[in-house]
Design a protein around this motif. Structure first.
Motif, PDB file in Angstrom:
ATOM      1  N   ALA A  17       0.836  -1.197   0.000  1.00  0.00           N
ATOM      2  CA  ALA A  17       0.000   0.000   0.000  1.00  0.00           C
ATOM      3  C   ALA A  17       0.876   1.254   0.000  1.00  0.00           C
ATOM      4  CB  ALA A  17      -0.905   0.008   1.219  1.00  0.00           C
ATOM      5  N   ILE A  18       0.504   2.209  -0.848  1.00  0.00           N
ATOM      6  CA  ILE A  18       1.148   3.512  -0.863  1.00  0.00           C
ATOM      7  C   ILE A  18       0.048   4.560  -0.906  1.00  0.00           C
ATOM      8  CG2 ILE A  18       3.217   2.668  -2.030  1.00  0.00           C
ATOM      9  CD1 ILE A  18       2.157   4.075  -4.589  1.00  0.00           C
ATOM     10  N   SER A  19       0.403   5.788  -0.677  1.00  0.00           N
ATOM     11  CA  SER A  19      -0.560   6.876  -0.744  1.00  0.00           C
ATOM     12  C   SER A  19      -0.270   7.715  -1.984  1.00  0.00           C
ATOM     13  CB  SER A  19      -0.444   7.744   0.514  1.00  0.00           C
ATOM     14  OG  SER A  19      -1.299   8.859   0.400  1.00  0.00           O
ATOM     15  N   VAL A  20      -1.307   7.973  -2.767  1.00  0.00           N
ATOM     16  CA  VAL A  20      -1.184   8.776  -3.979  1.00  0.00           C
ATOM     17  C   VAL A  20      -2.293   9.811  -3.960  1.00  0.00           C
ATOM     18  CG1 VAL A  20      -1.242   8.724  -6.496  1.00  0.00           C
ATOM     19  CG2 VAL A  20      -0.247   6.817  -5.245  1.00  0.00           C
ATOM     20  N   SER A  21      -1.940  11.046  -4.244  1.00  0.00           N
ATOM     21  CA  SER A  21      -2.944  12.106  -4.309  1.00  0.00           C
ATOM     22  C   SER A  21      -3.278  12.398  -5.766  1.00  0.00           C
ATOM     23  CB  SER A  21      -2.405  13.375  -3.646  1.00  0.00           C
ATOM     24  OG  SER A  21      -2.145  13.140  -2.283  1.00  0.00           O
ATOM     25  N   SER A  40      -7.074  -0.267  -7.387  1.00  0.00           N
ATOM     26  CA  SER A  40      -5.680  -0.690  -7.218  1.00  0.00           C
ATOM     27  C   SER A  40      -5.194  -1.519  -8.402  1.00  0.00           C
ATOM     28  CB  SER A  40      -5.510  -1.496  -5.929  1.00  0.00           C
ATOM     29  OG  SER A  40      -5.693  -0.663  -4.811  1.00  0.00           O
TER      30      SER A  40
END
Length: 96
Positions: A17-21, A40
């Motif tokens: 899991a990563i965070s992307v804006s 995803s």
């Protein structure tokens, strides 16, 4: 003697899991488009495709640096192969 584990290649290994804006409208469109496949999975495929395309561009540029530019006939032959592949892919998508 313990062997070092190889780093996973593109598209390999466990999910992380990563965070992307992203802009709100892009997220809405992405969710609408992804449907049951999930955001995803769709993002992973898109990023992998982008990275493979970038690697291909780099390899082609390196080839041309070492061997000179592709001829018109070589470019046309590649375009013909690409067009045939896209026609086959469109048939696969229609069948699903």
């Amino acid at each position: 003697m313990a062997e070092e584990a190889a780093e996973p290649g593109l598209g390999e290994g466990p999910a992380k899991a990563i965070s992307v804006s992203l802009p709100e409208g892009t997220v809405r469109a992405l969710r609408d488009y992804a449907g049951n496949r999930g955001v995803s999975a769709l993002v992973a495929v898109a990023i992998e495709e982008h990275l493979r395309n970038q690697a291909t561009r780099e390899h082609l540029a390196e080839f041309e640096d070492e061997n000179g530019p592709f001829t018109g006939a070589e470019r046309q032959a590649a375009a013909d192969v690409w067009a045939a592949a896209e026609r086959r892919e469109s048939r696969w998508h229609e069948a699903v």
